[in-house]
Design a protein around this motif. Structure first.
Motif, short mmCIF file in Angstrom:
data_model
loop_
_atom_site.label_atom_id
_atom_site.label_comp_id
_atom_site.label_asym_id
_atom_site.label_seq_id
_atom_site.Cartn_x
_atom_site.Cartn_y
_atom_site.Cartn_z
N UNK A 146 0.85 -1.19 0.00
CA UNK A 146 0.00 0.00 0.00
C UNK A 146 0.89 1.23 0.00
N UNK A 147 0.81 2.03 -1.07
CA UNK A 147 1.56 3.28 -1.17
C UNK A 147 0.59 4.43 -0.98
N UNK A 148 0.92 5.30 -0.05
CA UNK A 148 -0.01 6.35 0.37
C UNK A 148 0.04 7.51 -0.60
N UNK A 149 -1.14 7.88 -1.09
CA UNK A 149 -1.29 8.97 -2.05
C UNK A 149 -2.42 9.87 -1.58
N UNK A 150 -2.80 10.81 -2.41
CA UNK A 150 -3.91 11.68 -2.08
C UNK A 150 -3.54 13.14 -1.97
N UNK A 151 -2.24 13.44 -1.96
CA UNK A 151 -1.81 14.83 -2.00
C UNK A 151 -1.69 15.52 -0.66
N UNK A 152 -2.30 14.95 0.40
CA UNK A 152 -2.30 15.60 1.71
C UNK A 152 -2.16 14.52 2.79
N UNK A 153 -1.31 14.79 3.78
CA UNK A 153 -1.27 13.96 4.99
C UNK A 153 -0.81 12.53 4.77
N UNK A 154 -0.08 12.23 3.69
CA UNK A 154 0.32 10.84 3.45
C UNK A 154 1.17 10.29 4.60
N UNK A 155 2.10 11.10 5.10
CA UNK A 155 2.98 10.63 6.17
C UNK A 155 2.19 10.35 7.44
N UNK A 156 1.27 11.25 7.77
CA UNK A 156 0.44 11.07 8.97
C UNK A 156 -0.45 9.85 8.83
N UNK A 157 -1.08 9.67 7.69
CA UNK A 157 -1.98 8.54 7.50
C UNK A 157 -1.23 7.22 7.57
N UNK A 158 -0.05 7.17 6.95
CA UNK A 158 0.77 5.95 7.02
C UNK A 158 1.18 5.66 8.46
N UNK A 159 1.60 6.68 9.18
CA UNK A 159 2.01 6.49 10.56
C UNK A 159 0.87 6.01 11.44
N UNK A 160 -0.32 6.55 11.21
CA UNK A 160 -1.48 6.12 11.98
C UNK A 160 -1.78 4.65 11.74
N UNK A 161 -1.83 4.26 10.47
CA UNK A 161 -2.15 2.87 10.17
C UNK A 161 -1.08 1.92 10.68
N UNK A 162 0.17 2.28 10.53
CA UNK A 162 1.26 1.43 11.01
C UNK A 162 1.15 1.25 12.52
N UNK A 163 0.89 2.33 13.24
CA UNK A 163 0.79 2.23 14.69
C UNK A 163 -0.34 1.33 15.14
N UNK A 164 -1.51 1.47 14.50
CA UNK A 164 -2.65 0.64 14.87
C UNK A 164 -2.37 -0.82 14.58
N UNK A 165 -1.84 -1.12 13.40
CA UNK A 165 -1.62 -2.51 13.02
C UNK A 165 -0.52 -3.15 13.86
N UNK A 166 0.47 -2.39 14.25
CA UNK A 166 1.52 -2.95 15.11
C UNK A 166 0.99 -3.29 16.49
#
Length: 222
Positions: free
Chosen positions: A21-41
């Motif tokens: 999963x590569x994060x796109x969308x133009x806004x907040x990609x780093x934050x969204x990736x970090x959120x998902x990674x934290x929850x899944x871990x």
């Protein structure tokens, strides 16, 4: 790897065993990736979520889970069992200790784990039993009000599966309670407003889309 169906914001590809999963969308990609990674871990207890296999820059490598996509099942006329399972899973999710998933969440607030985009659009099901085999896409997760995910699941159905609106009673039966329409509509509208604000200085088409979604949400009657 082949692009996966039902991927709308990000570039999501799989080979049957692994999803990248590569994060796109133009806004907040780093934050969204970090959120998902934290929850899944931290793997919310009892939730059917994929294991993290790697975290390359700008992406996640995840276990690919089995099951049929909820939207496909609804399109096949199976909204009732799908929505009941959605409600049952949400009831279980809201029993997870919020501090397990979000260590900074204050105790005694009444907050629960909010998936943030909860609904058949982000769920896989066993096509025979309708047991949920995957709850995906945790990039919007946060501690919050229990009404949020319930109202958003209803919003997904009303917005994208209008023929299944008559089956929404199954969602509330599975969940165990049917909050007032005023609360549900207000919560869904607030979510749409948050996207209007998110794209305030972003791409104009995205801002217009969410403004239209907000107007439509406010026009609905139960």
């Amino acid at each position: 790897m082949q692009p996966l169906r039902h991927g709308y914001t990000n570039d999501t590809r799989g080979d049957g065993a692994v999803v990248v999963k590569r994060y796109q969308g133009g806004i907040d990609e780093v934050l969204r990736r970090g959120t998902e990674l934290g929850v899944l871990e931290r793997r919310p207890a009892g939730m059917p979520v994929p294991r993290v296999l790697g975290a390359p820059e700008g992406a996640l490598r995840l276990e690919q889970l089995s099951g049929m996509h909820g939207q496909d099942l609804i399109d096949e006329g199976l909204a009732r069992p799908v929505l009941r399972s959605c409600g049952e899973l949400l009831r279980r999710l809201q029993k997870v200790d919020v501090s397990q998933v979000f260590p900074g969440a204050a105790a005694g607030t009444g907050w629960v784990v909010v998936h943030g985009d909860f609904g058949p659009n982000n769920m896989l099901f066993d096509p025979d039993t309708f047991r949920v085999t995957g709850l995906l896409d945790w990039e919007w997760a946060h501690p919050g009000d229990p009404i949020e995910d319930l109202a958003w699941c209803e919003w997904i159905v009303r917005r994208h599966h209008p023929r299944a609106v008559e089956d929404l009673g199954e969602l509330f039966s599975g969940y165990g309670v049917r909050p007032s329409w005023a609360r549900r509509q207000q919560s869904a509208a607030a979510r749409c407003e948050s996207f209007v604000e998110r794209f305030r200085n972003g791409p104009a088409p995205a801002r217009r889309k969410w403004q239209e979604n907000l107007t439509l949400t406010l026009s609905w009657a139960e």
